[in-house]
Design an enzyme around this catalytic site. Sequence first.
Site, mmCIF file in Angstrom:
data_model
loop_
_atom_site.group_PDB
_atom_site.id
_atom_site.type_symbol
_atom_site.label_atom_id
_atom_site.label_comp_id
_atom_site.label_asym_id
_atom_site.label_seq_id
_atom_site.Cartn_x
_atom_site.Cartn_y
_atom_site.Cartn_z
ATOM 1 N N GLU A 90 0.810 -1.216 0.000
ATOM 2 C CA GLU A 90 0.000 0.000 0.000
ATOM 3 C C GLU A 90 0.848 1.274 0.000
ATOM 4 O OE1 GLU A 90 -3.088 0.334 -0.410
ATOM 5 O OE2 GLU A 90 -3.981 -1.621 0.010
ATOM 6 N N GLU A 121 7.426 -21.811 8.365
ATOM 7 C CA GLU A 121 7.741 -20.921 9.480
ATOM 8 C C GLU A 121 8.637 -21.589 10.515
ATOM 9 O OE1 GLU A 121 4.306 -20.987 12.787
ATOM 10 O OE2 GLU A 121 3.594 -20.302 10.851
#
Length: 308
Positions: A90, A121
């Site tokens: 953004e 992860e």
Amino acid sequence: MSATPQAFDRGHLLTEQPNPASESLDELDTDELVALFCENELETQQAVAAAAAPLAVAIDAIAQRLRSGGRLFYLGAGTSGRLGVLDAAECPPTFCTPPELVQGVLAGGSPALLRSSEGLEDLLDAGPADLKERGFGPADALVGIAAGGTTPYVLGGLSHARSIGALAIALACVPADQAPMPCDIDIRLLTGAELLTGSTRLKAGTATKMALNILSTGVMVRLGKVYGNRMVDVAVTNSKLEDRALRILRDLAGVERARGGELLSEAGGSVKLALLMALGGLDAHRAATHLATAGPSLREALAALPTS
């Protein structure tokens, strides 16, 4: 890559504890279920507010790095990593930043945005490897995001950042004594037990999104990309953003839409430059030269104009 570690009991973590308020979640009617969620989500605002001090420290520290030529990286897995990628994505349309200035690094890369790859992860060496692939260096800043504070991918990345002298910021939703993280700045968003036990895409995810909004927007304010409460470095790339730019010129400089369009065209689509032209009575070349020497803050550039 490191071998996947054996599972250990994480039941003591705040994010893994059952929530007494939702013990009968599957028995509630839909209206009751929605009301419970609405009430419980209020805790996210309280959690972010309680972390105001380290958030402010982080904003100033990141801005200092970026002013000196560094970049900001978000690192995470699963929901945490996806939120980092979202916030990074953004920044270019909102603040006209180059895509490399703020980067989201997600365990599993782009495919993990759409398809879960949470097993990655657990790889302690994967975080540092992904950062090295991006050219992460001592001048940069890292925000390692892990709701439960125990993600090896993130812990490895934070340790690597500290080892090379980069700025390491930890963002988690459990107390530091439950899950210590290697960092220079420690941000803890204590959202409490989730209504769906252990589902940190809920309150923890909401609070993380709020915190990232504050971090990135605060940093861009410090970098001079905002004037008042207007995004004067917005990239005019579609009709909606052109309309927003024209309204900014009208509201801040008293410029009607037709003249605003002319100024934007002369300024190459730069709202900040068009504002400086309008408010300072400058042509595009003089305004660009002045902004380069007195900016990048529009307020500082305007203050530095001759008063004759």
